[in-house]
Design an enzyme around this catalytic site. Sequence first.
Site, PDB file in Angstrom:
ATOM      1  N   ASP A 196      -9.351   4.067  -4.506  1.00 40.23           N
ATOM      2  CA  ASP A 196      -9.818   2.721  -3.834  1.00 40.23           C
ATOM      3  C   ASP A 196     -11.637   2.914  -4.543  1.00 40.23           C
ATOM      4  O   ASP A 196     -12.336   3.926  -4.665  1.00 40.23           O
ATOM      5  CB  ASP A 196      -9.855   3.088  -2.546  1.00 40.23           C
ATOM      6  CG  ASP A 196      -8.794   1.974  -1.814  1.00 40.23           C
ATOM      7  OD1 ASP A 196      -8.027   2.464  -2.153  1.00 40.23           O
ATOM      8  OD2 ASP A 196      -8.902   2.587  -0.236  1.00 40.23           O
TER       9      ASP A 196
ATOM     10  N   ASP B 259       0.542  -1.333   0.045  1.00 40.26           N
ATOM     11  CA  ASP B 259       0.353  -0.252  -0.032  1.00 40.26           C
ATOM     12  C   ASP B 259       0.730   0.884  -0.714  1.00 40.26           C
ATOM     13  O   ASP B 259       2.402   0.781  -0.190  1.00 40.26           O
ATOM     14  CB  ASP B 259      -0.718   0.068   1.157  1.00 40.26           C
ATOM     15  CG  ASP B 259      -2.633   0.077   1.061  1.00 40.26           C
ATOM     16  OD1 ASP B 259      -2.650   1.262   0.112  1.00 40.26           O
ATOM     17  OD2 ASP B 259      -3.165  -0.481   1.230  1.00 40.26           O
TER      18      ASP B 259
END
Length: 456
Positions: free
Chosen positions: A232, A150
Amino acid sequence: MRANVHSLAVFAVGVSAIVSEDGTGRLPAMGWASWNEYACDINETVFLRVGEVLVDLGLKDLGYEYVNIDDCWSDKMKRRDENGRIMPNATMFPRGIKGLTDDILAMGLKMGIHSDSGTGTCLKYEGSLYHEKVDAETFAEWGIDYLKYDNCNVPEEWEDDYPYWPDRPDLFVEPPPRYDYSISKNAIRYRRMRDPLLSLNRTIQFSMCIWGGAPVERWGNETGHSWRMYGDITPLWGGRDPTGWGVVAMLNQAAMHWNDTGFWGHNDWDMLEVGNGELTYEESRSHFALWATMKTPLIIGTRLEGIKDEILAILENKELIAFNQDTVYDDSVMPFNLDGPIPETTANITRTVSHYVGTSVAGIHVFLLNGDDEDGEMSIEFSEVPGLESSKTTTFIVHDMWTGEDFGLFTSSFTVDVKSHDTATLRFTTSCGRHPNPEWMPSQTQPDEILRKSAR
Ligand SMILES: *[C@@H]1O[C@H](CO)[C@@H](O)[C@H](O)[C@H]1NC(C)=O
Ligand SMILES: *[C@@H]1O[C@H](CO)[C@@H](O)[C@H](O)[C@H]1NC(C)=O
Ligand SMILES: *[C@@H]1O[C@H](CO)[C@@H](O)[C@H](O)[C@H]1NC(C)=O
Ligand SMILES: *[C@@H]1O[C@H](CO)[C@@H](O)[C@H](O)[C@H]1NC(C)=O
Ligand SMILES: *[C@@H]1O[C@H](CO)[C@@H](O)[C@H](O)[C@H]1NC(C)=O
Ligand SMILES: *[C@@H]1O[C@H](CO)[C@@H](O)[C@H](O)[C@H]1NC(C)=O
């Protein structure tokens, strides 16, 4: 244990990719991940049950092999032990990650984990920056096969000089002419994890969750197996909410970047929301069909226990999975018949591209997405479809990839009823059932040919 030789293979014209002897990363990854459904409410039992259900429902046999732990798995207080190793949360994982992994691998599945290229994950658990080597080695010892890496809590000195984030045009700083983003700090931070992963005696699929930053598609192939292309996802159709972008925003962005994916390196439009939130049955079908045919990793993000039959049937569609996992043709579907430029994601996120064409070993495929709020008929003239127009015939067997049945034999054009926000999934073969145009691939098209030829 598997012995693997992997290398940064250099191909003709300087294109390189991470190539492993066992084939890891050649095709889009398939599996399940905890984030979309469980967020931080995870523990060993969740993953063990997922493993069992993947096997029992037959999903494993269809190729869904990775069981991925997302954020929140480590000990937020102790963080690292005296040897500098990340410590799992002992309440969630009483036998450590290794204990869980042993059981998952024994089911014939593979185990994935999550870390971060900054000092902390998005939920502020321990990150891997400055600990890349020890973390890669620890994950390998635990038996990990997949790392989602991430992009949160990046220290200021690691921020790019010329930031580019596709969903944050406000942060853009114009780089000098011919600037090479592979020297950006973002690229360097991801290579800091790539290198220890490549030196391991184990192949770990490297999934870069970099949100499309520092145009990752330009250097992703030499750095990881897949790269997130946008912010996202959230289980909405149009629009966005505070946690992410709906399916339409992703599709518009994906339609612009269809040509940035291939063997060994894949655009990632984020984990599947099929079956989640406000998505209708038709919207879940479109989401799955287009993720599969855009060759994005198929990572299920819904609760499997008690899953509705109709949702399971979407995830189990063998023909769409076969398109995604085709070993011969690696091109994504391509938009065609556009009336104008693809809508900018941030400008109007309700309108989307409706016509896509692609190829697989099974034939030429056309996908028709009804973006309207009304059910309706959708038609194609075969002379408008690049892969059909350039084939030797004008008569085709048209097959429905949802039902697995043929519509029949058609000449020149085809019309189908498509519910609001649903996608017709069509396969074309010749009248004797052969591939109508095996030489054709979307990437051979000239960029301007994608726009509708109004003269026709
Ligand atoms: C790598 O793993 C293989 C297979 O288990 C083993 O034979 C080999 O000794 C290992 N090599 C190193 C350097 O650990
Ligand atoms: C594990 O997590 C699940 C899902 O959040 C929860 O229902 C269950 O009670 C938890 N089990 C334990 C032992 O904490
Ligand atoms: C470990 O997980 C438990 C259960 O989810 C949670 O209550 C606790 O705060 C976590 N502890 C640490 C130190 O992260
Ligand atoms: C990545 O490299 C492989 C091997 O050269 C190539 O087949 C593929 O098209 C490349 N992918 C991208 C997205 O450039
Ligand atoms: C966005 O597109 C929809 C459908 O084409 C249209 O009705 C709407 O007016 C557009 N909105 C904006 C802000 O342009
Ligand atoms: C797709 O990419 C290839 C390789 O870079 C290029 O030759 C081709 O023109 C591109 N096609 C389109 C339609 O952009």
